[in-house]
Design a protein around this motif. Structure first.
Motif, short mmCIF file in Angstrom:
data_model
loop_
_atom_site.label_atom_id
_atom_site.label_comp_id
_atom_site.label_asym_id
_atom_site.label_seq_id
_atom_site.Cartn_x
_atom_site.Cartn_y
_atom_site.Cartn_z
N TYR A 137 23.59 28.73 33.82
CA TYR A 137 23.47 30.08 34.37
C TYR A 137 22.70 30.05 35.69
CZ TYR A 137 21.85 34.88 35.00
OH TYR A 137 21.56 36.11 35.55
N LEU A 138 21.57 29.34 35.71
CA LEU A 138 20.75 29.29 36.93
C LEU A 138 21.48 28.54 38.05
CD1 LEU A 138 17.20 28.56 35.45
CD2 LEU A 138 18.09 30.73 36.30
N TYR A 139 22.26 27.53 37.66
CA TYR A 139 22.97 26.72 38.66
C TYR A 139 24.12 27.50 39.31
CZ TYR A 139 25.72 22.89 40.66
OH TYR A 139 26.44 22.07 41.51
N PHE A 140 24.91 28.20 38.48
CA PHE A 140 26.08 28.90 39.01
C PHE A 140 25.78 30.33 39.47
CE2 PHE A 140 28.16 25.63 36.32
CZ PHE A 140 28.99 25.07 37.28
N ALA A 141 24.97 31.05 38.70
CA ALA A 141 24.73 32.46 39.01
C ALA A 141 23.55 32.67 39.95
CB ALA A 141 24.50 33.26 37.72
N ASP A 142 22.55 31.77 39.87
CA ASP A 142 21.35 31.95 40.68
C ASP A 142 21.27 30.94 41.83
OD1 ASP A 142 19.22 33.76 40.81
OD2 ASP A 142 17.80 32.26 40.07
N ASN A 143 22.29 30.05 41.92
CA ASN A 143 22.39 29.07 43.01
C ASN A 143 21.16 28.16 43.13
OD1 ASN A 143 24.95 30.04 43.90
ND2 ASN A 143 23.91 31.76 44.91
N LYS A 144 20.58 27.80 41.99
CA LYS A 144 19.46 26.85 42.02
C LYS A 144 20.00 25.43 42.00
CE LYS A 144 15.82 29.63 39.91
NZ LYS A 144 15.08 29.74 41.16
N ALA A 145 19.21 24.50 42.53
CA ALA A 145 19.58 23.09 42.45
C ALA A 145 19.66 22.69 40.98
CB ALA A 145 18.54 22.23 43.18
N PHE A 146 20.65 21.85 40.64
CA PHE A 146 20.89 21.53 39.23
C PHE A 146 19.66 20.93 38.55
CE2 PHE A 146 22.29 18.81 35.75
CZ PHE A 146 23.01 19.72 34.99
N PHE A 147 19.01 19.96 39.20
CA PHE A 147 17.85 19.31 38.59
C PHE A 147 16.71 20.30 38.38
CE2 PHE A 147 13.82 16.97 38.81
CZ PHE A 147 13.99 16.12 37.73
N GLU A 148 16.49 21.17 39.35
CA GLU A 148 15.42 22.17 39.22
C GLU A 148 15.73 23.14 38.08
OE1 GLU A 148 13.26 25.77 41.79
OE2 GLU A 148 15.01 24.73 42.60
N ALA A 149 17.00 23.55 37.99
CA ALA A 149 17.42 24.45 36.92
C ALA A 149 17.25 23.78 35.56
CB ALA A 149 18.88 24.85 37.12
N LEU A 150 17.64 22.50 35.47
CA LEU A 150 17.52 21.74 34.22
C LEU A 150 16.07 21.61 33.80
CD1 LEU A 150 19.18 19.89 32.19
CD2 LEU A 150 18.45 17.98 33.64
N ARG A 151 15.23 21.26 34.74
CA ARG A 151 13.80 21.02 34.48
C ARG A 151 13.10 22.27 33.95
NH1 ARG A 151 9.83 19.18 39.47
NH2 ARG A 151 7.79 19.62 38.48
N HIS A 152 13.27 23.39 34.66
CA HIS A 152 12.55 24.61 34.28
C HIS A 152 13.20 25.32 33.09
CE1 HIS A 152 9.74 24.24 37.51
NE2 HIS A 152 10.68 24.29 38.44
N SER A 153 14.51 25.16 32.95
CA SER A 153 15.20 25.80 31.80
C SER A 153 14.71 25.22 30.49
CB SER A 153 16.71 25.59 31.91
OG SER A 153 17.24 26.31 32.99
N TYR A 154 14.69 23.90 30.40
CA TYR A 154 14.29 23.27 29.14
C TYR A 154 12.80 23.47 28.86
CZ TYR A 154 18.70 21.26 27.75
OH TYR A 154 19.99 21.11 27.30
N PHE A 155 11.98 23.47 29.89
CA PHE A 155 10.56 23.72 29.68
C PHE A 155 10.36 25.13 29.12
CE2 PHE A 155 6.23 24.86 30.41
CZ PHE A 155 5.50 23.67 30.33
N THR A 156 11.03 26.12 29.72
CA THR A 156 10.88 27.51 29.29
C THR A 156 11.40 27.71 27.88
OG1 THR A 156 11.10 28.28 31.59
CG2 THR A 156 11.48 29.90 29.85
N VAL A 157 12.57 27.16 27.58
CA VAL A 157 13.16 27.31 26.24
C VAL A 157 12.26 26.68 25.18
CG1 VAL A 157 15.07 26.57 24.76
CG2 VAL A 157 15.55 27.49 27.03
N ILE A 158 11.78 25.48 25.43
CA ILE A 158 10.90 24.80 24.46
C ILE A 158 9.60 25.58 24.28
CG2 ILE A 158 9.51 22.72 24.04
CD1 ILE A 158 11.80 21.14 25.40
N SER A 159 9.04 26.06 25.38
CA SER A 159 7.79 26.82 25.32
C SER A 159 7.93 28.09 24.49
CB SER A 159 7.33 27.17 26.74
OG SER A 159 6.13 27.92 26.71
N ILE A 160 9.06 28.80 24.64
CA ILE A 160 9.26 30.06 23.92
C ILE A 160 9.63 29.80 22.46
CG2 ILE A 160 10.62 32.18 23.80
CD1 ILE A 160 8.68 32.10 26.16
#
Length: 279
Positions: free
Chosen positions: A85-108
């Motif tokens: 979602y962040l990569y395609f809809a928010d135009n974030k770099a893939f690695f940055e999207a991957l890094r922060h997505s998994y951190f946020t999901v695990i944290s929540i």
């Protein structure tokens, strides 16, 4: 890149899935991938049943625990969905999207409540997803809060039984998780807990709203407190916010919500029953 004082405090915070940080920006203040990876690893470790480690030391098949498998699947699939979602809809770099997505999901999901970035800036779809994720709190027997994965497994097993019984009313269908058959008493206790949790969430949200907070902030604050996540799904109490602006009376209500969630609702509500005091 982390000093001893920060390291000790974050180790205590992460291992107990407590979420307190020595920095306002939480883990994101260190801008370090190794620190984030270690934090993710130990947040997951805290969300695993403590008995799993005993079984592991004894050489028993702890990997058969369905809760752990379900937890890892949730983290993998939701993290991947958020990354895309962040990569395609928010135009974030893939690695940055991957890094922060998994951190946020695990944290929540583990109800730790640490942050590597401000997820509120990712938009309404993400904050809605985070609200839903906060209702999943790691495995039963772990340090996580919220509604444990085992309870959701019981709910879906009961739903499956109900759907099959509607189609084949004469068929005897057990409530099953993995290879374990569950008694009706276990199912009833889970539904009683979920109903108590939902009623508590609604009532406390209404009380906080009466004290001047808007509906979105009131709901997000009560949800964050009763699930023990800490961070809310609105900007004022998100990763860059805090609870300081609430009135003292509201803070007392939210403090009660934290106790209610941590002690799993029924334990606290039973104190208000007449039968408890007659004993």
């Amino acid at each position: 890149g982390m000093g001893w004082f920060d390291a000790v405090n974050h180790a205590i915070s992460v291992s107990g899935t407590g979420g307190f940080s020595t920095k306002n920006a939480s883990i994101g203040a260190f801008h370090s991938l190794p620190i984030e990876l270690l934090t993710m690893l130990f947040m997951l470790a805290g969300a695993v049943p403590m008995t799993a480690y005993i079984l592991l030391l004894r050489g028993s098949p702890a990997d058969r625990n369905k809760q752990i498998i379900t937890l890892l699947r949730i983290v993998f699939y939701v993290g991947l969905s958020l990354t895309l979602y962040l990569y395609f809809a928010d135009n974030k770099a893939f690695f940055e999207a991957l890094r922060h997505s998994y951190f946020t999901v695990i944290s929540i999901v583990t109800t730790t409540g640490l942050a590597s970035t401000d997820y509120i800036a990712w938009g309404g779809w993400v904050t809605t997803l985070i609200l839903m994720l906060s209702l999943c709190g790691g495995c039963t027997g772990s340090t996580g809060g919220s509604i444990k994965i085992f309870r959701w497994q019981v709910v879906f097993a009961f739903l499956r039984k109900s759907l099959l019984s509607a189609v084949e009313p004469n068929r005897v269908i057990p409530i099953k998780i993995g290879t374990t058959n569950l008694s009706e008493k276990v199912s009833i206790s889970v539904f009683v807990y979920l109903l108590s949790f939902l009623i508590s969430l609604i009532v406390l949200t209404l009380i906080v709203s009466l004290d001047g907070a808007d509906s979105a902030t009131a709901f997000a604050a009560v949800m964050a407190c009763i699930t023990n996540v800490g961070m809310g799904a609105v900007e004022s109490i998100g990763p860059n916010g805090n609870y300081a602006f609430f009135a003292p009376s509201t803070k007392c209500i939210l403090t009660f919500a934290m106790f209610l969630g941590r002690l799993e609702v029924i334990t606290v509500l039973v104190i208000f029953s007449k039968s408890f005091w007659r004993r």
